[in-house]
Design an enzyme around this catalytic site. Structure first.
Site, PDB file in Angstrom:
ATOM      1  N   LEU A 190       0.864  -1.199   0.000  1.00 14.34           N
ATOM      2  CA  LEU A 190       0.000   0.000   0.000  1.00 14.34           C
ATOM      3  C   LEU A 190       0.897   1.244   0.000  1.00 14.34           C
ATOM      4  O   LEU A 190       1.061   1.911   1.019  1.00 14.34           O
ATOM      5  CB  LEU A 190      -0.937  -0.014   1.211  1.00 14.34           C
ATOM      6  CG  LEU A 190      -2.018   1.074   1.210  1.00 14.34           C
ATOM      7  CD1 LEU A 190      -3.163   0.704   0.274  1.00 14.34           C
ATOM      8  CD2 LEU A 190      -2.569   1.303   2.629  1.00 14.34           C
TER       9      LEU A 190
ATOM     10  N   ARG B 169       5.557  -4.023   4.905  1.00 12.93           N
ATOM     11  CA  ARG B 169       6.457  -4.397   6.014  1.00 12.93           C
ATOM     12  C   ARG B 169       6.166  -3.510   7.223  1.00 12.93           C
ATOM     13  O   ARG B 169       6.264  -3.943   8.366  1.00 12.93           O
ATOM     14  CB  ARG B 169       7.915  -4.250   5.580  1.00 12.93           C
ATOM     15  CG  ARG B 169       8.342  -5.299   4.565  1.00 12.93           C
ATOM     16  CD  ARG B 169       9.626  -4.938   3.922  1.00 12.93           C
ATOM     17  NE  ARG B 169       9.549  -3.622   3.279  1.00 12.93           N
ATOM     18  CZ  ARG B 169      10.512  -3.038   2.613  1.00 12.93           C
ATOM     19  NH1 ARG B 169      11.683  -3.640   2.512  1.00 12.93           N
ATOM     20  NH2 ARG B 169      10.357  -1.855   2.053  1.00 12.93           N
TER      21      ARG B 169
ATOM     22  N   ARG C 271       5.666  -6.448 -10.448  1.00 17.14           N
ATOM     23  CA  ARG C 271       6.684  -7.082 -11.273  1.00 17.14           C
ATOM     24  C   ARG C 271       6.402  -8.578 -11.290  1.00 17.14           C
ATOM     25  O   ARG C 271       5.988  -9.143 -10.268  1.00 17.14           O
ATOM     26  CB  ARG C 271       8.093  -6.850 -10.691  1.00 17.14           C
ATOM     27  CG  ARG C 271       8.638  -5.440 -10.877  1.00 17.14           C
ATOM     28  CD  ARG C 271       8.987  -5.152 -12.331  1.00 17.14           C
ATOM     29  NE  ARG C 271       9.550  -3.825 -12.539  1.00 17.14           N
ATOM     30  CZ  ARG C 271       8.852  -2.729 -12.873  1.00 17.14           C
ATOM     31  NH1 ARG C 271       7.538  -2.809 -13.027  1.00 17.14           N
ATOM     32  NH2 ARG C 271       9.450  -1.580 -13.062  1.00 17.14           N
TER      33      ARG C 271
ATOM     34  N   GLU D 145       9.673 -10.755 -19.357  1.00 19.93           N
ATOM     35  CA  GLU D 145       9.040  -9.953 -20.423  1.00 19.93           C
ATOM     36  C   GLU D 145      10.027  -9.668 -21.560  1.00 19.93           C
ATOM     37  O   GLU D 145      11.214  -9.472 -21.289  1.00 19.93           O
ATOM     38  CB  GLU D 145       8.550  -8.625 -19.833  1.00 19.93           C
ATOM     39  CG  GLU D 145       7.451  -8.841 -18.814  1.00 19.93           C
ATOM     40  CD  GLU D 145       7.039  -7.544 -18.116  1.00 19.93           C
ATOM     41  OE1 GLU D 145       7.490  -6.462 -18.518  1.00 19.93           O
ATOM     42  OE2 GLU D 145       6.270  -7.643 -17.157  1.00 19.93           O
TER      43      GLU D 145
ATOM     44  N   HIS E 179       2.186  -5.361 -20.105  1.00 19.54           N
ATOM     45  CA  HIS E 179       2.847  -4.304 -19.312  1.00 19.54           C
ATOM     46  C   HIS E 179       2.448  -2.910 -19.824  1.00 19.54           C
ATOM     47  O   HIS E 179       3.315  -2.141 -20.279  1.00 19.54           O
ATOM     48  CB  HIS E 179       4.375  -4.480 -19.338  1.00 19.54           C
ATOM     49  CG  HIS E 179       5.070  -3.820 -18.181  1.00 19.54           C
ATOM     50  ND1 HIS E 179       6.185  -4.347 -17.578  1.00 19.54           N
ATOM     51  CD2 HIS E 179       4.806  -2.670 -17.514  1.00 19.54           C
ATOM     52  CE1 HIS E 179       6.594  -3.543 -16.602  1.00 19.54           C
ATOM     53  NE2 HIS E 179       5.761  -2.502 -16.547  1.00 19.54           N
TER      54      HIS E 179
HETATM   55  P1  NAP Z   1       5.914   2.712  -3.300  1.00 18.18           P
HETATM   56  O1  NAP Z   1       5.157   3.962  -3.070  1.00 18.18           O
HETATM   57  O2  NAP Z   1       7.311   2.617  -2.821  1.00 18.18           O
HETATM   58  O3  NAP Z   1       5.056   1.516  -2.665  1.00 18.18           O
HETATM   59  C1  NAP Z   1       5.535   0.233  -2.510  1.00 18.18           C
HETATM   60  C2  NAP Z   1       4.861  -0.383  -1.286  1.00 18.18           C
HETATM   61  O4  NAP Z   1       5.293  -1.738  -1.159  1.00 18.18           O
HETATM   62  C3  NAP Z   1       5.194   0.332   0.016  1.00 18.18           C
HETATM   63  O5  NAP Z   1       4.034   0.603   0.699  1.00 18.18           O
HETATM   64  C4  NAP Z   1       6.076  -0.665   0.765  1.00 18.18           C
HETATM   65  O6  NAP Z   1       5.816  -0.542   2.165  1.00 18.18           O
HETATM   66  C5  NAP Z   1       5.586  -1.997   0.211  1.00 18.18           C
HETATM   67  N1  NAP Z   1       6.616  -3.042   0.257  1.00 18.18           N
HETATM   68  C6  NAP Z   1       7.911  -2.948  -0.135  1.00 18.18           C
HETATM   69  N2  NAP Z   1       8.543  -4.115   0.077  1.00 18.18           N
HETATM   70  C7  NAP Z   1       7.639  -4.948   0.615  1.00 18.18           C
HETATM   71  C8  NAP Z   1       7.696  -6.290   1.056  1.00 18.18           C
HETATM   72  N3  NAP Z   1       8.836  -7.009   1.008  1.00 18.18           N
HETATM   73  N4  NAP Z   1       6.567  -6.836   1.573  1.00 18.18           N
HETATM   74  C9  NAP Z   1       5.424  -6.120   1.655  1.00 18.18           C
HETATM   75  N5  NAP Z   1       5.306  -4.842   1.255  1.00 18.18           N
HETATM   76  C10 NAP Z   1       6.400  -4.265   0.731  1.00 18.18           C
HETATM   77  O7  NAP Z   1       5.965   2.338  -4.849  1.00 18.18           O
HETATM   78  P2  NAP Z   1       4.902   2.695  -5.977  1.00 18.18           P
HETATM   79  O8  NAP Z   1       5.260   3.985  -6.585  1.00 18.18           O
HETATM   80  O9  NAP Z   1       3.537   2.503  -5.429  1.00 18.18           O
HETATM   81  O10 NAP Z   1       5.284   1.541  -7.053  1.00 18.18           O
HETATM   82  C11 NAP Z   1       5.226   0.201  -6.698  1.00 18.18           C
HETATM   83  C12 NAP Z   1       5.772  -0.696  -7.785  1.00 18.18           C
HETATM   84  O11 NAP Z   1       4.839  -0.826  -8.829  1.00 18.18           O
HETATM   85  C13 NAP Z   1       7.032  -0.205  -8.490  1.00 18.18           C
HETATM   86  O12 NAP Z   1       8.204  -0.465  -7.746  1.00 18.18           O
HETATM   87  C14 NAP Z   1       7.005  -0.944  -9.802  1.00 18.18           C
HETATM   88  O13 NAP Z   1       7.733  -2.159  -9.715  1.00 18.18           O
HETATM   89  C15 NAP Z   1       5.532  -1.246 -10.008  1.00 18.18           C
HETATM   90  N6  NAP Z   1       4.991  -0.490 -11.154  1.00 18.18           N
HETATM   91  C16 NAP Z   1       4.526  -1.171 -12.230  1.00 18.18           C
HETATM   92  C17 NAP Z   1       4.001  -0.477 -13.302  1.00 18.18           C
HETATM   93  C18 NAP Z   1       3.463  -1.193 -14.497  1.00 18.18           C
HETATM   94  O14 NAP Z   1       3.544  -0.636 -15.578  1.00 18.18           O
HETATM   95  N7  NAP Z   1       2.885  -2.353 -14.347  1.00 18.18           N
HETATM   96  C19 NAP Z   1       3.993   0.910 -13.293  1.00 18.18           C
HETATM   97  C20 NAP Z   1       4.476   1.569 -12.190  1.00 18.18           C
HETATM   98  C21 NAP Z   1       4.971   0.862 -11.118  1.00 18.18           C
HETATM   99  P3  NAP Z   1       6.950  -0.978   3.230  1.00 18.18           P
HETATM  100  O15 NAP Z   1       8.206  -0.287   2.840  1.00 18.18           O
HETATM  101  O16 NAP Z   1       6.383  -0.539   4.541  1.00 18.18           O
HETATM  102  O17 NAP Z   1       7.043  -2.457   3.140  1.00 18.18           O
HETATM  103  C1  8YV Z   2       6.844   1.264 -17.391  1.00 14.52           C
HETATM  104  C2  8YV Z   2       6.892   0.566 -14.909  1.00 14.52           C
HETATM  105  O1  8YV Z   2       6.189   0.342 -18.188  1.00 14.52           O
HETATM  106  O2  8YV Z   2       7.262   2.612 -13.819  1.00 14.52           O
HETATM  107  C3  8YV Z   2       7.425   1.399 -13.809  1.00 14.52           C
HETATM  108  O3  8YV Z   2       8.015   0.818 -12.879  1.00 14.52           O
HETATM  109  O4  8YV Z   2       6.954  -0.619 -14.874  1.00 14.52           O
HETATM  110  C4  8YV Z   2       6.200   1.213 -16.055  1.00 14.52           C
HETATM  111  O5  8YV Z   2       5.760   2.487 -15.771  1.00 14.52           O
HETATM  112  C5  8YV Z   2       8.299   1.130 -17.567  1.00 14.52           C
HETATM  113  O6  8YV Z   2       9.079   1.723 -16.638  1.00 14.52           O
HETATM  114  C6  8YV Z   2       8.686   1.643 -18.944  1.00 14.52           C
HETATM  115  O7  8YV Z   2       9.514   0.756 -19.511  1.00 14.52           O
END
Ligand code: NAP
Ligand code: 8YV
Length: 310
Positions: free
Chosen positions: A151, A174, A230, A259, A277
């Site tokens: 979250l 965590r 991921r 991927e 993605h």
């Molecule tokens: P964020 O604000 O840092 O949120 C990540 C959350 O995960 C934090 O609340 C963190 O809380 C929790 N966390 C970290 N390690 C953990 C663990 N081992 N167990 C349980 N909870 C854990 O990051 P965000 O900006 O929301 O982005 C999250 C992730 O989404 C990115 O790192 C990226 O990999 C993915 N993403 C994917 C796409 C896509 O295109 N599909 C796009 C954007 C982002 P604690 O530190 O308290 O554990």
């Molecule tokens: C993108 C993402 O697809 O921001 C991330 O962590 O996974 C996505 O926004 C990627 O970074 C672009 O290749």
């Protein structure tokens, strides 16, 4: 004179154009001789990174002048952060500007997975409505519990949306947060208490296969998994088996372990919705991500603090 940067891989078109116009750039992926290109860039202070290629200590050592790695994307699991820290290299990413888009995608996966809209449309297009009658009933979102694993910035945006759909929220991080949603002490407990488990943690070693057979057993045959984080966070072969054997009800996946290669067995599943993605893939959001990536480089070269350090 323009500041010099190395660009690791092809990425968002508009951002690539900006990087090439505003800096003196070497495009690593186009170099006929990669080692020679790195040698010619050994004094460069900036690196702009796109995509999945690993940025490891070896690459950093090949660029001894490197001061900043500016990543396109919020996830930085492909960058060796310890190696960067040891070498006092700043790493930046592109958080927040993509929260809404990624949360929209997560909700699309929740909707499509529970309501089977893509499958029902395929049913119509295949001409089956006439012969076989109405598409089978599926599952409502309203009244269901959405468990958010991670979250954070995006997780909170998903929770807000899911509440508007009549879902109730719980979460596991965590660290417990100052929010009103109930907290579960671990991911198994969260899965047990959820109808839909949405993964939004970072990738990398610490979360590798965090969602494994034990978690999927806790989610159970009526539970759904959605992953916009991921592919590495899930034990993918185990997930595939659980979907094939209907040991969970369904999955909505935007991300995969290797991927763009997705195991073909996933394509045959009727209980999975698969996106390539695309969570942040809108014109507006990708521009905002690129602008932030470029801004961090300019700020650093101007001797100012970067906007979004990791
Ligand atoms: P964020 O604000 O840092 O949120 C990540 C959350 O995960 C934090 O609340 C963190 O809380 C929790 N966390 C970290 N390690 C953990 C663990 N081992 N167990 C349980 N909870 C854990 O990051 P965000 O900006 O929301 O982005 C999250 C992730 O989404 C990115 O790192 C990226 O990999 C993915 N993403 C994917 C796409 C896509 O295109 N599909 C796009 C954007 C982002 P604690 O530190 O308290 O554990
Ligand atoms: C993108 C993402 O697809 O921001 C991330 O962590 O996974 C996505 O926004 C990627 O970074 C672009 O290749």
């Amino acid at each position: 004179m323009k500041n010099e940067i190395i660009i690791t891989a092809p990425g968002h078109k508009g951002t690539l154009e900006r990087l090439q116009n505003e800096f003196s750039a070497v495009k690593l992926w186009e170099a006929p001789d990669r080692d020679a290109a790195l040698k010619s860039a050994s004094g460069f202070r900036g690196l702009a990174h796109f995509g999945h290629m690993r940025v490891d200590g070896k690459l950093m050592d090949a660029l001894p002048g490197l001061e900043i790695i500016s990543n396109f994307g919020v996830g930085v699991d492909q960058i060796d952060l310890d190696a960067a820290k040891q070498r006092k290299i700043i790493v930046t990413n592109t958080p927040d500007v993509l929260n809404d888009c990624v949360a929209d995608c997560a909700m699309a996966l929740v909707l499509n997975t529970l309501r089977k809209f893509p499958q029902s449309e395929a049913y119509l297009r295949a001409g089956q409505w006439v012969g076989k009658g109405p598409y089978p009933l599926c599952t409502s979102l309203g009244g269901k519990v959405l468990g958010v694993l991670g979250l954070g910035r995006i997780g909170e945006a998903i929770a807000k949306r899911a509440q508007a759909f009549g879902m109730t929220i719980r979460y596991h991080n965590r660290n417990k947060k100052n929010v009103t949603y109930p907290y579960d002490k671990d991911v198994v407990e969260l899965a047990k208490n959820s109808d839909v488990l949405v993964i939004v943690t970072p990738g990398g070693a610490e979360t590798a296969k965090l969602v494994n057979a034990k978690v999927l057993d806790a989610l159970g045959p009526d539970g759904y998994l959605v992953n916009v984080a991921r592919g590495s966070v899930v034990d993918e072969p185990v997930l595939l088996k659980y979907l094939q054997e209907k040991k969970i009800a369904g999955a909505g996946l935007d991300v995969f372990a290797d991927e763009p290669r997705v195991p073909e067995a996933f394509f045959k599943l009727d209980n999975a919705v698969l996106f390539p993605h695309v969570a942040s893939a809108t014109v507006e959001t990708r521009k905002a991500m690129g602008d932030l990536q470029v801004e961090n480089l300019h700020l650093h070269f101007a001797g100012k603090p970067v906007k979004t350090p990791v």
